[in-house]
Design a protein around this motif. Sequence first.
Motif, PDB file in Angstrom:
ATOM      1  N   ARG A  16       2.815   2.459 -78.386  1.00 32.58           N
ATOM      2  CA  ARG A  16       3.389   3.476 -79.261  1.00 32.58           C
ATOM      3  C   ARG A  16       4.183   2.797 -80.369  1.00 32.58           C
ATOM      4  NH1 ARG A  16       8.465   5.924 -79.946  1.00 32.58           N
ATOM      5  NH2 ARG A  16       8.421   8.159 -80.466  1.00 32.58           N
ATOM      6  N   VAL A  17       3.929   3.206 -81.614  1.00 36.08           N
ATOM      7  CA  VAL A  17       4.697   2.718 -82.749  1.00 36.08           C
ATOM      8  C   VAL A  17       5.255   3.910 -83.513  1.00 36.08           C
ATOM      9  CG1 VAL A  17       3.403   0.558 -82.969  1.00 36.08           C
ATOM     10  CG2 VAL A  17       2.638   2.583 -84.233  1.00 36.08           C
ATOM     11  N   ASP A  18       6.378   3.699 -84.183  1.00 32.82           N
ATOM     12  CA  ASP A  18       7.035   4.782 -84.915  1.00 32.82           C
ATOM     13  C   ASP A  18       7.726   4.164 -86.128  1.00 32.82           C
ATOM     14  OD1 ASP A  18       8.748   6.819 -85.860  1.00 32.82           O
ATOM     15  OD2 ASP A  18       8.925   7.694 -83.859  1.00 32.82           O
TER      16      ASP A  18
ATOM     17  N   ASP B 183      -5.445  -1.842 -75.895  1.00 34.53           N
ATOM     18  CA  ASP B 183      -6.675  -1.084 -76.122  1.00 34.53           C
ATOM     19  C   ASP B 183      -6.553  -0.130 -77.302  1.00 34.53           C
ATOM     20  OD1 ASP B 183      -8.358  -1.912 -73.712  1.00 34.53           O
ATOM     21  OD2 ASP B 183      -6.471  -1.298 -72.773  1.00 34.53           O
ATOM     22  N   GLY B 184      -5.369  -0.077 -77.900  1.00 37.04           N
ATOM     23  CA  GLY B 184      -5.224   0.782 -79.064  1.00 37.04           C
ATOM     24  C   GLY B 184      -3.786   0.987 -79.459  1.00 37.04           C
ATOM     25  N   ILE B 185      -3.615   1.736 -80.547  1.00 34.28           N
ATOM     26  CA  ILE B 185      -2.311   2.040 -81.123  1.00 34.28           C
ATOM     27  C   ILE B 185      -2.151   3.551 -81.223  1.00 34.28           C
ATOM     28  CG2 ILE B 185      -0.892   1.933 -83.222  1.00 34.28           C
ATOM     29  CD1 ILE B 185      -0.935  -0.721 -81.778  1.00 34.28           C
ATOM     30  N   TRP B 186      -1.023   4.036 -80.705  1.00 31.60           N
ATOM     31  CA  TRP B 186      -0.628   5.436 -80.899  1.00 31.60           C
ATOM     32  C   TRP B 186       0.549   5.441 -81.863  1.00 31.60           C
ATOM     33  CZ3 TRP B 186      -0.579  10.503 -81.020  1.00 31.60           C
ATOM     34  CH2 TRP B 186       0.619  11.214 -80.894  1.00 31.60           C
TER      35      TRP B 186
ATOM     36  N   SER C  38       2.483  -5.080 -90.579  1.00 30.15           N
ATOM     37  CA  SER C  38       2.827  -6.373 -89.972  1.00 30.15           C
ATOM     38  C   SER C  38       3.115  -6.204 -88.480  1.00 30.15           C
ATOM     39  CB  SER C  38       4.037  -6.989 -90.670  1.00 30.15           C
ATOM     40  OG  SER C  38       3.752  -7.269 -92.027  1.00 30.15           O
ATOM     41  N   VAL C  39       3.798  -5.115 -88.120  1.00 30.61           N
ATOM     42  CA  VAL C  39       4.086  -4.857 -86.713  1.00 30.61           C
ATOM     43  C   VAL C  39       2.790  -4.603 -85.941  1.00 30.61           C
ATOM     44  CG1 VAL C  39       5.199  -3.251 -85.111  1.00 30.61           C
ATOM     45  CG2 VAL C  39       6.411  -4.005 -87.169  1.00 30.61           C
ATOM     46  N   ILE C  40       1.908  -3.780 -86.494  1.00 28.79           N
ATOM     47  CA  ILE C  40       0.640  -3.495 -85.814  1.00 28.79           C
ATOM     48  C   ILE C  40      -0.167  -4.771 -85.631  1.00 28.79           C
ATOM     49  CG2 ILE C  40      -1.567  -2.293 -86.022  1.00 28.79           C
ATOM     50  CD1 ILE C  40      -0.073  -0.018 -87.432  1.00 28.79           C
TER      51      ILE C  40
ATOM     52  N   ILE D 216       2.825   2.995 -73.771  1.00 32.09           N
ATOM     53  CA  ILE D 216       4.169   2.459 -73.623  1.00 32.09           C
ATOM     54  C   ILE D 216       4.699   2.063 -74.999  1.00 32.09           C
ATOM     55  CG2 ILE D 216       3.435   0.081 -73.253  1.00 32.09           C
ATOM     56  CD1 ILE D 216       6.280   1.910 -71.377  1.00 32.09           C
ATOM     57  N   ASN D 217       6.014   2.127 -75.169  1.00 35.14           N
ATOM     58  CA  ASN D 217       6.612   1.782 -76.454  1.00 35.14           C
ATOM     59  C   ASN D 217       6.217   0.378 -76.892  1.00 35.14           C
ATOM     60  OD1 ASN D 217       8.187   3.957 -75.257  1.00 35.14           O
ATOM     61  ND2 ASN D 217       9.650   3.635 -76.917  1.00 35.14           N
ATOM     62  N   GLY D 218       5.857   0.265 -78.158  1.00 33.16           N
ATOM     63  CA  GLY D 218       5.567  -1.033 -78.742  1.00 33.16           C
ATOM     64  C   GLY D 218       6.636  -1.431 -79.738  1.00 33.16           C
ATOM     65  N   GLY D 219       6.599  -0.802 -80.921  1.00 32.21           N
ATOM     66  CA  GLY D 219       7.567  -1.196 -81.935  1.00 32.21           C
ATOM     67  C   GLY D 219       7.736  -0.153 -83.014  1.00 32.21           C
TER      68      GLY D 219
END
Length: 741
Positions: A91-93, A152-155, A140-142, A47-50
């Motif tokens: 999800r980060v972009d 459980d993780g970062i995409w 900083s966002v992560i 799901i979208n994070g930041g």
Amino acid sequence: MTDKTRQWYQEPLRVIQTILRTCDAPDYDAEKFVDFALRNHANAVVINGGGLRAFYPTTTADHRVVEGMATDILGEVCERAAASGLKVLARVDFRAASPEVHAAHPEWFARDEDDQPRTIHGMYTAAASSPYRAEAFAFSVINELLSKYPLDGIWENAAGFFHVTPGKRPGYAGPPADVLVRGEDAADFSLVDYSAATAEHFGTATGFDLPRPGDFDPEVYLSYLRWRYEAVLGRTSAARDVVKAHGDDLAYIAETPGILEPGWSRATAQDIGSLAPLFDIVALPTFGVTRGGFNSAMQPSPVWRAAEVAAHLRTAKSGTAPTIMFGRFDNLSRYTSLAPADLDLWLATGLAHGAGNWECTFVGRSDEEFHDRRADEVVAGHYRRIDSLSPLIDNATAVADVAVIHSARSEMLFAASDARRDGYVTHVRGAVSALLGAHVPFDIVSDSDLAAATGRYRVVVLPNLRVLSSAQTAILERFVAQGGAVVATGVPGAWDEDGPRETFALADLLGVTDAGRDTEGLAHAYGYIEERGPLTEGLEGTNMVTTEGAFRVVRPKPGSEVPISLIESVPPQPPEFGWIDLEATDRLPFAVTTALGSGRTVYFPGGIDRHVASQGHPDHALLLVNAVRWASGREAPVTARAPKSVHISPLRSSDGRRLVISLTNYSSAPERPISEHITVRDVSVIVRPSAFPAGAELTSSWKAVDALTGAELRVDHTGSELHVAIDEIEAFRAIVLEVAE
């Protein structure tokens, strides 16, 4: 059985991701999303994070919350997913930022050759060398996400060098190595970031200024292309470290092109072979695209594209199941479903090679908002199929004697999206196609793992592997000296890490002397069979093999054989002059075979593998497969008696006691999109003792069952072999072979 000591992200995954649009934030319903995932038998969600927008209440400076968000979207998804046993990745972009951030920190963002900012949809792009993509913002966002939520993780999406936007003139359609001949006209300046940060990092690493139009140096340009990959690798490693500081059980994965995608990988400067060790989940976007593919199994990408991806990923990150990212919707028409039969075969292909799946959609918060629901049951049914087979295929290894070696450097320098100018992708794809059609199991291995490959496989195939280091050349020489085999095409080792050699590096190993030049492109050439043997088996009715294109000018060394010579030109017009001088004695080789003790090599100085992909004449695939079989010195450990449209993929369990053999049926593939499956009947799978590490005694005590239904299959014991009878294959069958208890 599944090894419970392994991390969750190493097992075959069943991921559901809906990328949220800014219009999706108001009235977001986390329960509907989680229910959508559960109904599709998922074991993880994304799901979208930041990044571009925050989908949670953020306190990070310059991080803008998505418009209209009334609740904590990410927090609600985490809560409901955890209660349902689903893993959650955010999800980060960080590819770009708002005009406000650019106004405050213009030095963070990419510039074109006219020193103008590069933009995408009104946002300002940042390169991998930018502080914005690291400590100044992204990290900083992560850290905030992982500190605030039980993720459980970062995409990470769009994690390449930067989002490429067209420059003042169109990018060159040919391979980058052409700059050595065509100069500036062959350069693509849209790949160059002229920001101060990039200029500083590149200058420190190489001592060069950035390449510019009008003051062009090919060495500087090629150095810049190589450096971009190094910059992305370093930035990816740093991002992984940020994630892992919060726990080793957390997964980090970034969007990356797969092999044989030269336009995309060159734009992003990402090589999955070097990046895979940094990723906990090895997932590659492999979306089905059928526009432009009508009546073609090869265009715009092969119908078995997932096989190429999975066969490479399972060696790039050993011990971790490959993951194929896909969408139920056509990636160029995201509101309409792919043809269900086409999608079913696309998904089954990855599973046959041990891969899980990750669905990514862009058109709604859950399936309730999808305008096209025709593929719903295909996805749900396939995820059930993965769930059923996971205990059998988890941590399994391919049963293969053959490794096709992939070179990221060769692809970067010599590949082109335009197949007519390509000097690499079509060679690899042709070799893969020939092996698949002949039911010869294989892996695809990055050249960075060449040493390991020569310790595991009997034969390595080098499809026009133009770039080889001196160390890699020595590895191959030792491999053959110790009884290994090499099948090579084109000009293997024409370049080292720094540029072209006068003669190609493997000439001596392949039993030839190299003149250091190619013939002109031959339009009406032939291979002439001089001596019949294992290489020409199946060509008994002809003396001639059609061919075209450039050939390397080589001569055989003493001890090497030339079973097929090259007739360079027999013009079809005017026909009065279209005759062959069979008395000529100075013809160049079409194929050269060499036996060096117990080691063997076969060399095709032309593009026979490219012809498999571009011409489709069966003689080319036959010769290539014959070369592999002769070089190996034995039959494949597992094969099939079936049409070439049926592909086989055997996997061996981690304890070495069981085989899971998958068969995918592409008989419908010439007409795409596939609208129905054409059933193939009376297929036989042949298993030999070499399918097991120490060689197994294959007696009548072995049994075979359908992996999905449990139905027992007939097994015939023939000499030292087992023959498993399969009555029919629609799209996909998987069988389990083991000793009866």
